[in-house]
Design a protein around this motif. Structure first.
Motif, PDB file in Angstrom:
ATOM      1  N   GLN A   1       0.857  -1.208   0.066  1.00 35.58           N
ATOM      2  CA  GLN A   1       0.088   0.073  -0.098  1.00 35.58           C
ATOM      3  C   GLN A   1       0.778   1.336   0.051  1.00 35.58           C
ATOM      4  OE1 GLN A   1      -2.225   0.454   3.638  1.00 35.58           O
ATOM      5  NE2 GLN A   1      -0.291   0.145   4.822  1.00 35.58           N
ATOM      6  N   GLY A   2       0.136   2.497  -0.301  1.00 34.90           N
ATOM      7  CA  GLY A   2       0.917   3.616  -0.389  1.00 34.90           C
ATOM      8  C   GLY A   2       1.472   3.991  -1.591  1.00 34.90           C
TER       9      GLY A   2
ATOM     10  N   GLU B   1       9.811   3.676   4.517  1.00 35.22           N
ATOM     11  CA  GLU B   1       9.228   2.563   3.755  1.00 35.22           C
ATOM     12  C   GLU B   1      10.278   1.346   3.422  1.00 35.22           C
ATOM     13  OE1 GLU B   1       6.234   2.777   3.507  1.00 35.22           O
ATOM     14  OE2 GLU B   1       5.344   4.248   2.239  1.00 35.22           O
TER      15      GLU B   1
END
Length: 113
Positions: free
Chosen positions: A23-24, A59
């Protein structure tokens, strides 16, 4: 008629698990960058110039926690850190190719050439 609800629920959970990991805005671009080989932090940042160093660091940690990348610390002067895809991360290649193909189709159909 046999209920397919348990199968459907399992499939939905598996899809949610996958989406949670990738996600993201930044995780897929990071993985794509690493499909081209092992890279240092600065090299990844050059591939994705819009990401802040802080966000890239966060991340990368999340991708490492999810076992999609490895972080290797080389005891050199100065210390060098390299990132690479794990076999699990490499298994995303086919999915990413399909995602890019769909994105090209979407762009042609909806956005225009």
């Amino acid at each position: 008629m046999k209920s397919t609800e348990p199968v459907c629920q399992y499939e939905l959970k598996a899809a949610r698990d996958a989406m949670e990991v990738i996600q993201g805005k930044w995780r897929i671009p990071i993985v794509i960058s690493l499909t081209y080989g092992t890279k240092r932090f600065g090299e990844i940042h050059r591939d994705i110039p819009d990401i802040s160093p802080k966000m890239l660091s966060q991340e990368l940690k999340a991708l490492e926690e999810n076992k999609l990348i490895t972080r290797t610390l080389h005891d050199s002067m100065p210390v060098t850190v390299e990132y690479a895809l794990t076999p699990l991360g490499m298994s995303l290649r086919e999915l990413l190719n399909e995602l890019r193909n769909w994105g090209k189709h979407f762009r042609d159909e909806i956005v225009g050439k």
